[in-house]
Design a protein around this motif. Structure first.
Motif, short mmCIF file in Angstrom:
data_model
loop_
_atom_site.label_atom_id
_atom_site.label_comp_id
_atom_site.label_asym_id
_atom_site.label_seq_id
_atom_site.Cartn_x
_atom_site.Cartn_y
_atom_site.Cartn_z
N ARG A 223 0.94 -1.21 -0.28
CA ARG A 223 -0.32 0.39 0.11
C ARG A 223 1.22 1.35 0.15
N PRO A 224 2.08 1.26 0.58
CA PRO A 224 2.45 2.70 0.70
C PRO A 224 3.26 2.80 -1.02
N ALA A 228 2.08 6.63 -3.00
CA ALA A 228 3.11 7.49 -3.17
C ALA A 228 3.26 7.50 -5.17
N ILE A 229 3.37 6.30 -5.53
CA ILE A 229 3.08 6.19 -6.73
C ILE A 229 2.00 7.04 -7.65
N ALA A 230 0.84 7.10 -6.90
CA ALA A 230 -0.87 7.61 -7.27
C ALA A 230 -0.41 8.70 -7.27
N SER A 231 0.30 9.85 -6.10
CA SER A 231 0.39 11.05 -5.90
C SER A 231 1.31 11.47 -6.67
N HIS A 232 2.22 10.66 -7.07
CA HIS A 232 3.01 11.19 -8.06
C HIS A 232 3.03 11.61 -9.46
N MET A 233 1.69 10.58 -10.00
CA MET A 233 0.98 10.48 -10.73
C MET A 233 0.22 11.29 -10.78
N ALA A 236 -5.45 7.31 -9.71
CA ALA A 236 -5.74 6.81 -8.73
C ALA A 236 -5.68 5.04 -9.43
N PRO A 237 -5.50 3.68 -8.28
CA PRO A 237 -4.71 2.96 -8.97
C PRO A 237 -6.32 2.53 -9.10
N SER A 238 -6.27 1.05 -9.86
CA SER A 238 -7.23 0.58 -10.25
C SER A 238 -8.27 -0.52 -9.13
N GLY A 239 -7.02 -0.69 -8.23
CA GLY A 239 -7.29 -1.97 -7.10
C GLY A 239 -7.33 -3.26 -7.43
N ILE A 240 -7.31 -3.52 -8.83
CA ILE A 240 -7.45 -4.63 -9.40
C ILE A 240 -6.18 -5.72 -9.21
N PRO A 241 -6.56 -7.18 -8.88
CA PRO A 241 -5.22 -7.85 -8.50
C PRO A 241 -4.98 -8.88 -9.79
#
Length: 419
Positions: A223-224, A228-233, A236-241
């Motif tokens: 998660r961390p 961090a990547i979501a904030s940088h880019m 929002a992440p997809s949350g799909i495995p």
């Protein structure tokens, strides 16, 4: 039941863990005299405290399988082997439900750095009294396993010198809360640390709440970094495995490149087909048992076409080795004492009696290494890498960094990849 749609407060079947499963302190160096912790894989809904009826057959069939993480548990074996003891047998007490389930056997592998001591079939890698770490993933568990492996490297002094041990257990393809709950309940009984990589934020949050409820120490490994990547880019992440059926599965060009590299590398093993050396991205040269083949396969899985050429006294190296670009050739060397130990194990595995061959004799080993060093000196363009004490991943990182630096002329050495 804990899940993304239901709050934790309604999970009526959950009860505080029994004294036998009380929370243990975080990892520290403890003597080896503590009693072995009993391990039991419990089927869904089965508990001694709630008096629930025996599980249904379909529940038994879906009971969770715990497999040892061979790459990580080598730290425990290393401590045991260096103390001149055989790995202990810690089979645990399995419940009748788990023994009747058709679970696959525990997967174990041996590594050269484990002291070339083979563990007999049926023996458990767990060391009695060792702390347990549960690694939970909704995918293959590669990310979490390698992260834990890197972290455990900071405690090798404790494992080897101070008599403490860690048993790691990888739970992969965990994609529903029922199975996560089983793992957490078992971790509470065993006093284990739970480390997880769950792409679904709601599932990760529910796992955290369950660990807090049962008093299980836990950490979200993924998660961390995702945040961090979501904030940088700013995306929002997809949350799909990655293992989710809803995730689009595309065979990319990188996939076919890796398959082609593996096929090429297998055909070029141990000096075969020297006429194809010009097609290789990387060529490895070294005496026998310096790890040329496993290093080649590892690099091939990353998409590099690798050929390896053995250096043998009295046998001329193929001419094509000196006709190709010398930027792609790498030499491998090793400490003679370590090489002799590896060769002795190899000779014994092949059934060679002592004195039947000079393959593992120290004088012959030193002569071969001297012969290889002379060849390396005659070819100063070849970087020579000492593999003594290095894992394959470490040696591969050095090879790839030098290869890319020469190919792309980076101002600062790096390994770059575009997504």
């Amino acid at each position: 039941m804990i899940g993304s749609a239901k709050p934790l407060a309604v999970a009526a079947p959950l009860q505080p863990p029994s004294p036998a499963g009380r929370r243990l302190a975080p990892l520290f160096c403890a003597p080896d005299s503590s009693p072995a912790l009993t391990r039991a894989v419990e089927s869904p809904g089965q508990s001694q405290s709630d008096g629930a009826p025996p599980p249904r057959p379909d529940e038994v069939a879906s009971s969770l399988t715990r497999r040892a993480s061979p790459q990580l548990s080598r730290w425990s074996r290393l401590r045991t082997l260096r103390s001149n003891r055989r790995p202990g047998l810690d089979r645990g007490v399995l419940s009748s439900a788990s023994s009747s389930a058709s679970a696959p056997p525990v997967t174990k592998t041996s590594r050269p750095e484990d002291g070339a001591v083979a563990v007999e079939d049926g023996e458990d890698d767990d060391v009695p009294g060792g702390k347990s770490i549960y690694i939970v993933s909704d995918g293959t568990g590669w990310t979490a396993e390698h992260s834990v492996n890197a972290a455990l490297g900071q405690f090798e002094h404790c494992f080897v010198d101070r008599g403490c041990a860690v048993n790691t257990h990888l739970f992969s393809m965990i994609n529903d809360m029922d199975r996560i709950l089983e793992v957490i309940k078992q971790a509470a009984k065993e006093g284990a640390l739970v480390l997880y990589t769950l792409a679904d934020p709601s599932m990760a949050e529910s796992a955290k709440k369950a660990c807090d409820f049962w008093g299980v120490p836990s950490t979200d490994v993924l998660r961390p970094t995702v945040e961090a990547i979501a904030s940088h880019m700013g995306v929002a992440p997809s949350g799909i495995p990655r293992s989710s059926p809803s995730r689009p599965c595309q065979l990319t060009e990188d996939y076919f490149r890796r398959i082609d590299a593996i096929d090429f590398t297998i055909k070029q093993d141990d000096g075969a087909q020297p006429e194809n050396l010009n097609r290789a991205d990387i060529v490895l040269a070294g005496v026998s048992r310096t790890g040329k083949t496993p290093l080649s396969i590892y690099l091939a899985q990353k998409g590099y076409k690798v050929a390896n050429v053995p250096i043998v006294m009295g046998v001329n190296l193929p001419k094509t080795l000196f006709e190709i670009s010398q930027d792609k050739v790498f030499g491998l060397t090793i400490n003679p004492v370590v090489l002799q130990a590896i060769r002795k194990t190899r000779a014994k595995a092949l059934g060679f009696a002592d004195g039947q061959s000079n393959y593992a004799e120290m004088d012959h080993v030193r002569q071969e290494l001297l012969h290889a060093n002379q060849i390396f000196a005659q070819n100063p363009m070849w970087p020579v890498i000492a593999v003594t004490g290095k894992a394959i991943e470490e040696t591969a990182a050095v090879v790839v960094r030098i290869y890319l630096d020469r190919k792309q002329k980076y101002s600062m050495p790096r390994i770059s990849k575009r997504y």
